[in-house]
Structure formats: structure tokens, C-alpha cells
Design a protein around this motif. Structure first.
Motif, PDB file in Angstrom:
ATOM      1  N   PHE A 339      -5.606   5.823   5.237  1.00 13.57           N
ATOM      2  CA  PHE A 339      -5.272   5.477   3.745  1.00 13.57           C
ATOM      3  C   PHE A 339      -6.536   5.479   3.034  1.00 13.57           C
ATOM      4  N   ASP A 340      -6.510   5.863   1.707  1.00 10.99           N
ATOM      5  CA  ASP A 340      -7.758   5.604   0.736  1.00 10.99           C
ATOM      6  C   ASP A 340      -7.295   4.763  -0.431  1.00 10.99           C
ATOM      7  N   ILE A 341      -7.853   3.545  -0.658  1.00 12.75           N
ATOM      8  CA  ILE A 341      -7.405   2.806  -1.845  1.00 12.75           C
ATOM      9  C   ILE A 341      -8.307   2.967  -2.965  1.00 12.75           C
ATOM     10  N   ASP A 342      -8.132   3.531  -4.024  1.00 13.64           N
ATOM     11  CA  ASP A 342      -9.013   3.457  -5.116  1.00 13.64           C
ATOM     12  C   ASP A 342      -8.626   2.191  -5.995  1.00 13.64           C
ATOM     13  N   HIS A 343      -9.503   1.352  -6.036  1.00 18.00           N
ATOM     14  CA  HIS A 343      -9.307   0.073  -7.065  1.00 18.00           C
ATOM     15  C   HIS A 343     -10.480  -0.614  -7.279  1.00 18.00           C
ATOM     16  N   LEU A 344     -10.595  -1.034  -8.347  1.00 17.76           N
ATOM     17  CA  LEU A 344     -11.655  -1.828  -8.970  1.00 17.76           C
ATOM     18  C   LEU A 344     -11.262  -3.165  -9.645  1.00 17.76           C
ATOM     19  N   PRO A 345     -11.806  -4.399  -9.457  1.00 13.09           N
ATOM     20  CA  PRO A 345     -10.987  -5.573 -10.145  1.00 13.09           C
ATOM     21  C   PRO A 345     -10.595  -5.374 -11.295  1.00 13.09           C
ATOM     22  N   GLY A 346      -9.259  -5.896 -11.501  1.00 15.55           N
ATOM     23  CA  GLY A 346      -8.455  -5.662 -13.228  1.00 15.55           C
ATOM     24  C   GLY A 346      -7.954  -4.471 -13.080  1.00 15.55           C
ATOM     25  N   GLU A 347      -8.199  -3.347 -12.064  1.00 13.94           N
ATOM     26  CA  GLU A 347      -7.559  -1.991 -12.154  1.00 13.94           C
ATOM     27  C   GLU A 347      -6.401  -2.198 -11.200  1.00 13.94           C
ATOM     28  N   SER A 352      -3.797   6.452  -1.572  1.00 15.04           N
ATOM     29  CA  SER A 352      -3.349   8.093  -1.112  1.00 15.04           C
ATOM     30  C   SER A 352      -3.517   8.225   0.505  1.00 15.04           C
ATOM     31  N   VAL A 353      -2.643   8.818   0.805  1.00  6.50           N
ATOM     32  CA  VAL A 353      -2.119   9.079   2.510  1.00  6.50           C
ATOM     33  C   VAL A 353      -2.750  10.357   2.912  1.00  6.50           C
ATOM     34  N   PHE A 354      -3.530  10.388   3.816  1.00  6.00           N
ATOM     35  CA  PHE A 354      -4.159  11.546   4.598  1.00  6.00           C
ATOM     36  C   PHE A 354      -3.405  11.577   5.968  1.00  6.00           C
ATOM     37  N   GLY A 355      -3.207  12.787   6.349  1.00 11.67           N
ATOM     38  CA  GLY A 355      -2.599  12.973   7.616  1.00 11.67           C
ATOM     39  C   GLY A 355      -1.203  12.274   8.061  1.00 11.67           C
ATOM     40  N   GLY A 356      -1.098  11.846   9.225  1.00 15.69           N
ATOM     41  CA  GLY A 356       0.238  11.327   9.897  1.00 15.69           C
ATOM     42  C   GLY A 356       1.119  12.465  10.310  1.00 15.69           C
ATOM     43  N   LYS A 357       2.057  12.007  10.869  1.00 20.03           N
ATOM     44  CA  LYS A 357       3.012  12.958  11.615  1.00 20.03           C
ATOM     45  C   LYS A 357       4.419  12.556  11.686  1.00 20.03           C
ATOM     46  N   ALA A 365       4.224   3.899   6.942  1.00 20.36           N
ATOM     47  CA  ALA A 365       4.942   3.608   5.864  1.00 20.36           C
ATOM     48  C   ALA A 365       4.666   1.837   5.961  1.00 20.36           C
ATOM     49  N   GLU A 366       4.985   1.396   7.088  1.00 23.44           N
ATOM     50  CA  GLU A 366       4.690  -0.274   7.126  1.00 23.44           C
ATOM     51  C   GLU A 366       3.364  -0.494   6.955  1.00 23.44           C
ATOM     52  N   HIS A 367       2.131   0.291   7.557  1.00 23.76           N
ATOM     53  CA  HIS A 367       0.816  -0.049   7.354  1.00 23.76           C
ATOM     54  C   HIS A 367       0.726   0.055   5.959  1.00 23.76           C
ATOM     55  N   ALA A 368       1.088   1.193   5.247  1.00 23.77           N
ATOM     56  CA  ALA A 368       0.754   1.179   3.913  1.00 23.77           C
ATOM     57  C   ALA A 368       1.285   0.186   3.094  1.00 23.77           C
ATOM     58  N   LEU A 369       2.123  -0.463   3.463  1.00 22.16           N
ATOM     59  CA  LEU A 369       2.963  -1.618   2.483  1.00 22.16           C
ATOM     60  C   LEU A 369       1.907  -3.005   2.790  1.00 22.16           C
ATOM     61  N   ASP A 370       1.462  -3.012   4.177  1.00 24.27           N
ATOM     62  CA  ASP A 370       0.520  -3.992   4.305  1.00 24.27           C
ATOM     63  C   ASP A 370      -0.961  -3.833   3.823  1.00 24.27           C
ATOM     64  N   LYS A 371      -1.291  -2.662   3.762  1.00 25.96           N
ATOM     65  CA  LYS A 371      -2.503  -2.593   2.892  1.00 25.96           C
ATOM     66  C   LYS A 371      -2.461  -2.970   1.215  1.00 25.96           C
ATOM     67  N   LEU A 372      -1.165  -2.887   0.845  1.00 24.74           N
ATOM     68  CA  LEU A 372      -0.875  -3.102  -0.462  1.00 24.74           C
ATOM     69  C   LEU A 372      -0.487  -4.411  -0.674  1.00 24.74           C
ATOM     70  N   ARG A 373      -0.421  -5.107   0.394  1.00 20.55           N
ATOM     71  CA  ARG A 373      -0.016  -6.696   0.084  1.00 20.55           C
ATOM     72  C   ARG A 373      -0.651  -7.516  -0.690  1.00 20.55           C
ATOM     73  N   PRO A 374      -2.001  -7.301  -0.880  1.00 22.19           N
ATOM     74  CA  PRO A 374      -2.927  -8.317  -1.759  1.00 22.19           C
ATOM     75  C   PRO A 374      -2.380  -7.969  -3.374  1.00 22.19           C
ATOM     76  N   PHE A 375      -1.787  -6.744  -3.532  1.00 22.47           N
ATOM     77  CA  PHE A 375      -1.345  -6.413  -4.905  1.00 22.47           C
ATOM     78  C   PHE A 375      -0.030  -6.726  -5.094  1.00 22.47           C
ATOM     79  N   LEU A 376       0.872  -7.349  -3.976  1.00 17.87           N
ATOM     80  CA  LEU A 376       2.257  -7.317  -4.193  1.00 17.87           C
ATOM     81  C   LEU A 376       2.531  -8.853  -3.783  1.00 17.87           C
ATOM     82  N   ASN A 377       2.605  -9.542  -4.830  1.00 17.83           N
ATOM     83  CA  ASN A 377       2.939 -11.018  -4.719  1.00 17.83           C
ATOM     84  C   ASN A 377       4.235 -11.249  -4.530  1.00 17.83           C
TER      85      ASN A 377
END
Length: 496
Positions: A339-347, A352-357, A365-377
Motif C-alpha cells: 500500500f502507498d498512502i499519499d497524505h499530508l496533515p489536513g489533506e 494506492s494498491v500495488f500487487g496482490g493476488k 481489503a482488510e489490511h487496507a481498511l486497517d491502514k485507513l483506520r486513522p481517517f475513519l472515525n
């Protein structure tokens, strides 16, 4: 600023579909958009296996193999209609790998993932075992192990269907034309196939565009950061099945790669895959002459049959968007997802997802949502590990028991047709058949096993719009209808 959505997911392949399903099930307002049909790209052009990746052990990808083996069991329970066990016979070629190495690899394969439902590996004397009848006498020794088959395109559609059932908005044939950050959200402009344009806002943008991941990062989202994606082409050919029995074969090539020879659609077999670097447009990918020769040469080395290009009845090629780990050999490039997360404070963030099978899409998908948890109150936690996919709600995940029950409920169906409906739709077959009480209830017969009732069901419930959507992706009827029958079906689709 309030937004229309919590997530906008770009890409209707297996990763995008899985992320949209997971997000919707967590109570997140989700939009999934796909520029073409669902699974139109790589996700319908795979080797159609749910497997741990036996050969990845050579590259020390133990975490990936373990995760894939665990997911193999999860998918067997979640979708027993489109995922089922298959035994693979590996004729031993000591020039490629010594027997002790194969035995150790299979031992690890049996035990890394907590195997529950599948039988263990074993050694075979191919001079006596029936599985050796099709193998040349020069390969008297072999091994057998378990993995699973999957209908890849249907796996995608079932995830999309479940996402929609759980509240996601689903838009096939709708391209994300542009996406820009403003006031802490993404403003995403969508262009649909009818020419309509709409701008929506989202707290998060997920780029699951597969081979087009770099295009979305740069061309759609306007980022200047390099996209570390490496495109690798995999091609398959289809010929008539040339052996008896339900087993598949795994053949070691002299370049250290392996080729699968799998039963396909009852009387056919699927041979693949190749692994070559690809630098063209992903939508233009096609099987090359050298790839056909490569696959045929491997089969002809091991098997008594002698295949030529004249035996090929169908073929397809797909592009894998692997994360570029700078490996020199395309076969050694990691199949793990990144996973690549492009993010700056306030943005607003872009993931973006690379690879996988195919096998590990749910965990991805579960890991992607875990990565996004800080933005998903307020989002709920993981839930997909024990949830069935649509049609898979069968007692004890027992497909044979379900098929027998369906045949009793609709005794007029020939067994081949009952099996077809049970395999593709599982418990949803009852929704499709309704109160049908005879073959006449199925409507017009287009050839093979394709009847009007199925085509209408796919248009009504699975976003099928064109004949190709039905013949190539929602089903594989296109392999069994004559050219004239396909033309007639296409005319019917256009007129009705």
C-alpha cells in the motif's frame, strides 16, 4: 467539510471489489466506480486458482504463502459454489529440483497455513498410479498436493454484489476522470458511458485500478510522485482436455518456472501462465506467438499427447500490477501486496494498491481498511473472515448436498444444467429459477446451457449490459456456443 462519501474506490477488479465490500460492511458510505465492466481486466484473466503459491517458498515468501493458505480455507467456506478443491500432480524432474527439496516444500505447504479441509500431499509412482497414464514414461516419479479452483470473474461480481447489498453505491462503466483535493476532501469527477458527468466528494480515495494504478496516481489524482509498479504479462491457452480424471498437473520448466495444466469447463483444459515484462498499454495485452510455443513446449516435454498451435481453442492474457522490488527476474518479483498512502496533515488521503493476488484479496481489503483506520472515525471492525459471499450460504459449505437439494426442488432440470446453476449462483439459483416448473419456463434457448432466464437474471442482478459481459465473464458460455449462436445471442441482447 461534509462529503458525499467516506470512500470512493476506483477499480472494479478483485481488490477494488473486496475493499468496497469490506468498507460497506463496516458502515462506511462507499462508492465503487469501474471504467469498464467488473473483472474486465486482470481479474478475469488469472490462472483461476485459490492457492498458497508453492513456488513462492523458493523466494522465502513465507508470510505471503501462509496468509494465502489460510485464505484458501476462508474462501472454501465463504463461496463453496465457485471455489472447490483440486488435486495437483507434479511429475518429478530431478534436473529442475531434487526430490528432497520438493518433499520439504510440500511439507511446509501442508503445515504453514493450518490446513483443515484439504487432504495432505503424497508421493506417487506414476508408473502405477492412474494419474500417471497421461505422463511420459521418462517421469516415473511424482507428487500430489491440494489447492483450489475458483471462478475468478464471478468472485469479483459476488464481492460487488455483497458490497451493494450492504449499502455501497456501485457504478460500472463509469470512469474517474479527475480527482483533486479541496477543503480536506477529494473532489472526484465521474464520467459514465452515457456521457453524463458528475462530481462527488469523498473523505478518502482508494486507487485499486490494477495495471492502471500509475495512471490514476498521475493522470487522475495529479500526483508527481513516482509509482513503483512493474507490469508483468501472464498468458494462458485453452485446449481440449487430454487426460482422464479430475486432477490437474503442475509441470516444472527448465527455466525454474512452473506451468499449470488444469481441467476447465468439463471437457477443456487451461494451460498457463507465462511471466514476461510488459510495457505497453494494459488494455492492448495479447498472447504472443512465443508464449504459445513456450506453453506448448512445456506440456509436450512431460505429457504423452503432442499439442500444436492448431489445438488451441481459446486464449487470454492479463497484466499483473506488481510492486517493483527491483528483482531482475520477473518470476521473482514479489506477489505480495503493498500500500502507498499519499497524505499530508489536513489533506484527504489517497491509498494506492500495488500487487496482490486473487487468493489474498480479502485479507488485502482488510489490511487496507486497517491502514485507513486513522481517517475513519466511527467505522466498525473487521468482519469478512466468517461471512459468506452471495450464494455461498450452504450448510457446512457442502456443495454436493446443496446440488442434490436443488435437483429435488427442480426435478425437470437436466443434471448438467442443475450443476451449472448451482456452481455459478449457489443458493441464488433459487432466486433465478423462482417458480419454474418445466424447461419451457426457462425461456429461449440460445445454445449449450444458456437460456433466457439466466441472461435476464444476470442483466437484472449483476450489471451485465453486453453479450460479452455474459458470455465471457459472468459465465463461460462463450466457450460452448457456436459462432452463429453467439451472433444470435448478441442480437437478442441488443434488441431486448
Amino acid at each position: 467539510m461534509n462529503s458525499d462519501y467516506d470512500l470512493v474506490v476506483i477499480g472494479g477488479g478483485i481488490n477494488g471489489a473486496g475493499i468496497a465490500r469490506d468498507a460497506a460492511g463496516r458502515g462506511l458510505k462507499t462508492l465503487l466506480c469501474e471504467k469498464g465492466d467488473f473483472a474486465e481486466g486482470t481479474s478475469s484473466r488469472s490462472g483461476k486458482l485459490v492457492h498458497g503459491g508453492l513456488r513462492y517458498l523458493e523466494y522465502y515468501e513465507f508470510r505471503l504463502v501462509r496468509e494465502a493458505l489460510i485464505e484458501r480455507e476462508v474462501l472454501l467456506r465463504a463461496a463453496p459454489h465457485i471455489v472447490w478443491p483440486m488435486r495437483f500432480v507434479l511429475p518429478h524432474s530431478p534436473e529442475q529440483r531434487p526430490a528432497w527439496m520438493v518433499r520439504i516444500g510440500l511439507f511446509l505447504y501442508d503445515h504453514l497455513g493450518g490446513r483443515e479441509r484439504l487432504p495432505a500431499s503424497r508421493a506417487l509412482d506414476l508408473r502405477r498410479a492412474p494419474e500417471g497414464d497421461a505422463v511420459k514414461d521418462g517421469f516415473p516419479r511424482g507428487f500430489e498436493y491440494s489447492d483450489c479452483w475458483v471462478d475468478d470473474a464471478r468472485l469479483v461480481v459476488l464481492n460487488v454484489l455483497d458490497a451493494a447489498r450492504r449499502g455501497a453505491e456501485v457504478r460500472p462503466r463509469t470512469a474517474a476522470a479527475s480527482a483533486r483535493r479541496a477543503d480536506g476532501v477529494w473532489q472526484v469527477t465521474l464520467d459514465d458511458h452515457n456521457g453524463a458527468t458528475e462530481t462527488v466528494t469523498s473523505r478518502i480515495l482508494v486507487n485499486a485500478a490494477g495495471p492502471w494504478v500509475a495512471e490514476v496516481m498521475r493522470g487522475v489524482a495529479g500526483l508527481n510522485t513516482p509509482a513503483k509498479v512493474r507490469l508483468v504479462k501472464g498468458s494462458h491457452i485453452v485446449v481440449k482436455k487430454f487426460w482422464k480424471g479430475p486432477q490437474a498437473y503442475l509441470l516444472q520448466n527448465d527455466d525454474k518456472r512452473v506451468i499449470f495444466v488444469n481441467p476447465y469447463e468439463d471437457d477443456l483444459c487451461l494451460i498457463g501462465t507465462t511471466d514476461i515484462p510488459y510495457e505497453g498499454a494494459a488494455e492492448d495485452v495479447a498472447v504472443e506467438d512465443a508464449e504459445r510455443r513456450y506453453l506448448l513446449r512445456v506440456v509436450n516435454r512431460y505429457m504423452k499427447v503432442h499439442l500444436t498451435e492448431a489445438d488451441i481453442v481459446s486464449e487470454f492474457s492479463g497484466v499483473r500490477p506488481l510492486y517493483d522490488d527491483l528483482a531482475a527476474n520477473p518470476s521473482a518479483v514479489t506477489r505480495d501486496y503493498v500500500f502507498d498512502i499519499d497524505h499530508l496533515p489536513g489533506e484527504a488521503p489517497l491509498l494506492s494498491v500495488f500487487g496482490g493476488k486473487i487468493t489474498t484479496y480479502r485479507k488485502l481489503a482488510e489490511h487496507a481498511l486497517d491502514k485507513l483506520r486513522p481517517f475513519l472515525n466511527g467505522a466498525s471492525g473487521a468482519w469478512t473472515a466468517t461471512a459468506s459471499l452471495p450464494g455461498g450460504e450452504m450448510q457446512n459449505a457442502d456443495f454436493d448436498e446443496f446440488l442434490a437439494a436443488l435437483s429435488r426442488e427442480y426435478p425437470f432440470l437436466p443434471m448438467t444444467l442443475a450443476h451449472h446453476y448451482a456452481r455459478l449462483y449457489g443458493t441464488r439459483a433459487r432466486e433465478m429459477l423462482g417458480d419454474a416448473r418445466g424447461m419451457g419456463s426457462l425461456g429461449r434457448h440460445f445454445g449449450g446451457l444458456l437460456h433466457e432466464i439466466e441472461a435476464e437474471f444476470l442483466r437484472r442482478t449483476e450489471w451485465a449490459l453486453t453479450a460479452e459481459d455474459i458470455l465471457l465473464r459472468r459465465t463461460k458460455h462463450g466457450l460452448h456456443l457456436t459462432q452463429a449462436e453467439q451472433v444470435e445471442f448478441t442480437k437478442w441482447m441488443a434488441a431486448s
